[in-house]
Scaffold this motif. Structure first.
Motif, PDB file in Angstrom:
ATOM      1  N   MET A   1       1.360  -1.460   0.022  1.00 58.52           N
ATOM      2  CA  MET A   1       0.082   0.207  -0.147  1.00 58.52           C
ATOM      3  C   MET A   1       1.250   1.092   0.319  1.00 58.52           C
ATOM      4  SD  MET A   1      -3.092   0.667   2.806  1.00 58.52           S
ATOM      5  CE  MET A   1      -4.371   2.076   2.374  1.00 58.52           C
ATOM      6  N   MET A   2       0.447   1.940  -0.769  1.00 58.39           N
ATOM      7  CA  MET A   2       1.535   3.425  -0.849  1.00 58.39           C
ATOM      8  C   MET A   2       0.301   4.503   0.009  1.00 58.39           C
ATOM      9  SD  MET A   2       1.200   4.709  -4.597  1.00 58.39           S
ATOM     10  CE  MET A   2       2.317   6.384  -4.942  1.00 58.39           C
ATOM     11  N   GLN A   3       1.846   5.254   0.554  1.00 56.15           N
ATOM     12  CA  GLN A   3       1.430   6.211   1.115  1.00 56.15           C
ATOM     13  C   GLN A   3       1.823   7.272   0.626  1.00 56.15           C
ATOM     14  OE1 GLN A   3       3.554   5.727   5.284  1.00 56.15           O
ATOM     15  NE2 GLN A   3       2.021   4.208   5.859  1.00 56.15           N
ATOM     16  N   ILE A   4       0.682   8.411   1.287  1.00 58.29           N
ATOM     17  CA  ILE A   4       0.875   9.705   0.332  1.00 58.29           C
ATOM     18  C   ILE A   4       1.199  10.064   1.090  1.00 58.29           C
ATOM     19  CG2 ILE A   4      -0.773  11.598  -0.948  1.00 58.29           C
ATOM     20  CD1 ILE A   4      -2.539   9.076  -1.810  1.00 58.29           C
ATOM     21  N   PRO A   5       2.136  12.061   0.771  1.00 59.44           N
ATOM     22  CA  PRO A   5       2.433  12.083   1.893  1.00 59.44           C
ATOM     23  C   PRO A   5       1.430  13.504   2.467  1.00 59.44           C
ATOM     24  CG  PRO A   5       3.807  12.405  -0.002  1.00 59.44           C
ATOM     25  CD  PRO A   5       2.905  11.811   0.072  1.00 59.44           C
ATOM     26  N   GLN A   6       1.681  13.504   3.277  1.00 61.62           N
ATOM     27  CA  GLN A   6       0.281  14.807   4.418  1.00 61.62           C
ATOM     28  C   GLN A   6       1.396  16.013   4.651  1.00 61.62           C
ATOM     29  OE1 GLN A   6      -2.481  12.451   6.521  1.00 61.62           O
ATOM     30  NE2 GLN A   6      -2.722  10.795   4.822  1.00 61.62           N
ATOM     31  N   ILE A   7       0.375  16.698   4.753  1.00 62.73           N
ATOM     32  CA  ILE A   7       0.546  17.788   5.425  1.00 62.73           C
ATOM     33  C   ILE A   7      -0.452  18.349   6.505  1.00 62.73           C
ATOM     34  CG2 ILE A   7       0.857  20.725   5.608  1.00 62.73           C
ATOM     35  CD1 ILE A   7       2.369  19.840   2.830  1.00 62.73           C
ATOM     36  N   ARG A   8      -0.537  18.136   7.731  1.00 62.26           N
ATOM     37  CA  ARG A   8      -1.540  18.405   8.824  1.00 62.26           C
ATOM     38  C   ARG A   8      -0.622  19.871   8.876  1.00 62.26           C
ATOM     39  NH1 ARG A   8      -1.898  12.839  12.250  1.00 62.26           N
ATOM     40  NH2 ARG A   8      -2.433  11.682   9.603  1.00 62.26           N
ATOM     41  N   LEU A   9      -2.453  20.620   9.053  1.00 59.20           N
ATOM     42  CA  LEU A   9      -2.007  22.227  10.012  1.00 59.20           C
ATOM     43  C   LEU A   9      -3.169  21.775  10.919  1.00 59.20           C
ATOM     44  CD1 LEU A   9      -2.382  24.159   6.675  1.00 59.20           C
ATOM     45  CD2 LEU A   9      -0.656  23.935   7.775  1.00 59.20           C
ATOM     46  N   GLN A  10      -2.334  22.273  11.863  1.00 67.00           N
ATOM     47  CA  GLN A  10      -3.813  23.134  13.279  1.00 67.00           C
ATOM     48  C   GLN A  10      -3.073  23.910  13.809  1.00 67.00           C
ATOM     49  OE1 GLN A  10      -3.223  19.577  16.569  1.00 67.00           O
ATOM     50  NE2 GLN A  10      -4.441  20.620  17.351  1.00 67.00           N
ATOM     51  N   THR A  11      -4.804  24.712  13.581  1.00 70.02           N
ATOM     52  CA  THR A  11      -4.578  25.985  14.998  1.00 70.02           C
ATOM     53  C   THR A  11      -5.222  26.083  15.371  1.00 70.02           C
ATOM     54  OG1 THR A  11      -6.673  26.579  13.740  1.00 70.02           O
ATOM     55  CG2 THR A  11      -4.345  27.064  12.533  1.00 70.02           C
ATOM     56  N   ASN A  12      -4.677  27.367  16.782  1.00 74.33           N
ATOM     57  CA  ASN A  12      -5.270  27.679  17.864  1.00 74.33           C
ATOM     58  C   ASN A  12      -5.556  28.882  17.404  1.00 74.33           C
ATOM     59  OD1 ASN A  12      -5.495  25.039  18.964  1.00 74.33           O
ATOM     60  ND2 ASN A  12      -3.372  25.376  19.721  1.00 74.33           N
ATOM     61  N   PRO A  13      -7.099  29.037  18.073  1.00 73.75           N
ATOM     62  CA  PRO A  13      -7.536  30.716  17.118  1.00 73.75           C
ATOM     63  C   PRO A  13      -7.022  31.634  18.801  1.00 73.75           C
ATOM     64  CG  PRO A  13      -9.454  29.748  18.037  1.00 73.75           C
ATOM     65  CD  PRO A  13      -8.006  28.312  17.659  1.00 73.75           C
ATOM     66  N   MET A  14      -6.532  33.256  18.811  1.00 76.71           N
ATOM     67  CA  MET A  14      -6.384  33.922  19.836  1.00 76.71           C
ATOM     68  C   MET A  14      -7.858  34.476  20.579  1.00 76.71           C
ATOM     69  SD  MET A  14      -4.575  37.356  20.282  1.00 76.71           S
ATOM     70  CE  MET A  14      -2.653  37.073  19.128  1.00 76.71           C
ATOM     71  N   LYS A  15      -7.264  34.084  21.611  1.00 77.29           N
ATOM     72  CA  LYS A  15      -8.494  34.786  22.710  1.00 77.29           C
ATOM     73  C   LYS A  15      -7.750  35.576  23.510  1.00 77.29           C
ATOM     74  CE  LYS A  15     -10.611  29.919  23.377  1.00 77.29           C
ATOM     75  NZ  LYS A  15     -10.784  28.524  24.228  1.00 77.29           N
TER      76      LYS A  15
ATOM     77  N   VAL B   1     -11.404  49.978  29.098  1.00 70.23           N
ATOM     78  CA  VAL B   1     -11.238  48.735  28.729  1.00 70.23           C
ATOM     79  C   VAL B   1     -10.091  48.643  28.389  1.00 70.23           C
ATOM     80  CG1 VAL B   1     -11.652  47.821  26.976  1.00 70.23           C
ATOM     81  CG2 VAL B   1     -13.215  49.277  26.901  1.00 70.23           C
ATOM     82  N   ASN B   2      -9.583  47.213  28.964  1.00 72.09           N
ATOM     83  CA  ASN B   2      -8.371  46.065  29.046  1.00 72.09           C
ATOM     84  C   ASN B   2      -8.744  45.739  28.792  1.00 72.09           C
ATOM     85  OD1 ASN B   2      -7.034  48.470  30.954  1.00 72.09           O
ATOM     86  ND2 ASN B   2      -7.843  47.572  33.259  1.00 72.09           N
ATOM     87  N   VAL B   3      -7.748  45.498  27.836  1.00 70.65           N
ATOM     88  CA  VAL B   3      -7.778  43.439  26.362  1.00 70.65           C
ATOM     89  C   VAL B   3      -6.410  43.087  27.337  1.00 70.65           C
ATOM     90  CG1 VAL B   3      -6.889  43.057  24.464  1.00 70.65           C
ATOM     91  CG2 VAL B   3      -8.634  44.941  24.644  1.00 70.65           C
ATOM     92  N   GLU B   4      -6.867  41.924  27.215  1.00 68.62           N
ATOM     93  CA  GLU B   4      -5.861  40.667  27.666  1.00 68.62           C
ATOM     94  C   GLU B   4      -5.518  39.745  27.220  1.00 68.62           C
ATOM     95  OE1 GLU B   4      -5.864  38.416  32.183  1.00 68.62           O
ATOM     96  OE2 GLU B   4      -8.044  39.566  31.223  1.00 68.62           O
ATOM     97  N   ILE B   5      -4.730  39.138  26.664  1.00 72.30           N
ATOM     98  CA  ILE B   5      -4.695  37.572  25.644  1.00 72.30           C
ATOM     99  C   ILE B   5      -4.610  36.869  26.924  1.00 72.30           C
ATOM    100  CG2 ILE B   5      -3.386  36.820  23.949  1.00 72.30           C
ATOM    101  CD1 ILE B   5      -2.062  39.386  23.440  1.00 72.30           C
ATOM    102  N   LEU B   6      -5.823  36.686  26.218  1.00 76.08           N
ATOM    103  CA  LEU B   6      -6.270  34.875  27.115  1.00 76.08           C
ATOM    104  C   LEU B   6      -5.143  33.738  27.204  1.00 76.08           C
ATOM    105  CD1 LEU B   6      -9.978  35.232  28.525  1.00 76.08           C
ATOM    106  CD2 LEU B   6      -8.158  36.052  29.545  1.00 76.08           C
ATOM    107  N   GLN B   7      -5.308  33.505  25.733  1.00 77.36           N
ATOM    108  CA  GLN B   7      -4.830  32.383  24.682  1.00 77.36           C
ATOM    109  C   GLN B   7      -4.023  32.915  23.519  1.00 77.36           C
ATOM    110  OE1 GLN B   7      -7.108  29.176  23.748  1.00 77.36           O
ATOM    111  NE2 GLN B   7      -5.544  28.280  22.409  1.00 77.36           N
ATOM    112  N   LYS B   8      -2.692  32.212  23.067  1.00 76.81           N
ATOM    113  CA  LYS B   8      -2.255  33.054  22.305  1.00 76.81           C
ATOM    114  C   LYS B   8      -2.136  31.939  21.509  1.00 76.81           C
ATOM    115  CE  LYS B   8       2.098  35.297  23.805  1.00 76.81           C
ATOM    116  NZ  LYS B   8       3.760  35.416  23.836  1.00 76.81           N
ATOM    117  N   ASN B   9      -2.968  32.967  20.214  1.00 81.05           N
ATOM    118  CA  ASN B   9      -2.913  31.818  18.505  1.00 81.05           C
ATOM    119  C   ASN B   9      -1.548  31.263  18.379  1.00 81.05           C
ATOM    120  OD1 ASN B   9      -1.320  34.662  17.629  1.00 81.05           O
ATOM    121  ND2 ASN B   9      -1.706  34.575  15.670  1.00 81.05           N
ATOM    122  N   ALA B  10      -2.106  29.936  17.712  1.00 80.54           N
ATOM    123  CA  ALA B  10      -0.626  28.655  17.498  1.00 80.54           C
ATOM    124  C   ALA B  10      -0.980  27.953  16.219  1.00 80.54           C
ATOM    125  CB  ALA B  10      -0.329  27.855  18.274  1.00 80.54           C
ATOM    126  N   LEU B  11      -0.249  27.975  15.302  1.00 83.24           N
ATOM    127  CA  LEU B  11       0.444  27.514  14.131  1.00 83.24           C
ATOM    128  C   LEU B  11       0.895  26.303  13.785  1.00 83.24           C
ATOM    129  CD1 LEU B  11      -1.668  27.073  11.187  1.00 83.24           C
ATOM    130  CD2 LEU B  11       0.768  27.819  10.361  1.00 83.24           C
TER     131      LEU B  11
END
Length: 193
Positions: free
Chosen positions: A1-15, A169-179
């Protein structure tokens, strides 16, 4: 069986967390201080009183209650008339006596005329006569003059008390975005050929 190369992207949005303080505004307006004075109207009233006149001189005369001056006037007038009538009677009687020779009984006739008084007359009537009291009435007059006075109004306006506290208004980053990027089967071995 042939395996196809894959690129997996997983993003986490900024909160992002927002800390908001609402602005506070207070407005206080005190009521105006007002003073109103109403001077009384100027009222002028002029009254001419009524006048009632009663003249009862005719009624008094009807009852033979005449004033002294009126009695004197009447007696003087009556004396004058009686004097004129007496002169006329004596002249006529003198003429009759001068012509006594013409006949007749002139002397006896004159004696009878001179001794006899006037005949009394009786009449029925109202004493005093109707409407012998005269009434006169002049009504009163009232003149009214009114002058209105304007009201005196004094108004003091109080300033507005205004306080304002700005919000924030105070802005605070609860979660940074990530890729995350993963590569799967990128390098295939020769076995798969």
């Amino acid at each position: 069986m042939m395996q196809i190369p894959q690129i997996r992207l997983q993003t986490n949005p900024m909160k992002i967390g927002l800390n908001i303080e609402q602005p506070v505004q207070q407005i206080e307006q005190k009521a105006a201080v007002q003073s109103i004075q109403q001077p009384q109207a100027i009222l002028e009233i002029q009254t001419t009183p009524g006048k009632l006149t009663i003249d009862q001189s005719q009624a008094r005369e009807d009852m033979d209650l005449k004033s002294l001056s009126r009695r004197v006037d009447e007696f003087a007038q009556q004396g004058y008339q009686d004097w004129l009538a007496g002169m006329a009677r004596r002249a006529q009687q003198g003429t009759e006596l001068r012509h006594i020779e013409k006949g007749g009984n002139a002397l006896a006739e004159q004696a009878r005329q001179n001794s006899k008084g006037p005949e009394k007359q009786f009449n029925l009537g109202w004493i005093p006569s109707p409407f012998s009291v005269k009434l006169g009435y002049q009504p009163a007059e009232v003149k009214i003059e009114a002058t209105a006075q304007k009201p005196i109004i004094d108004a003091q306006i109080n300033r507005v008390n205004h306080t304002y506290t700005q919000g924030s208004v105070n802005v605070e980053i609860l979660q940074k975005n990530a890729l995350d990027i993963d590569f799967i089967n990128l390098y295939a071995d020769e076995k798969g050929k």
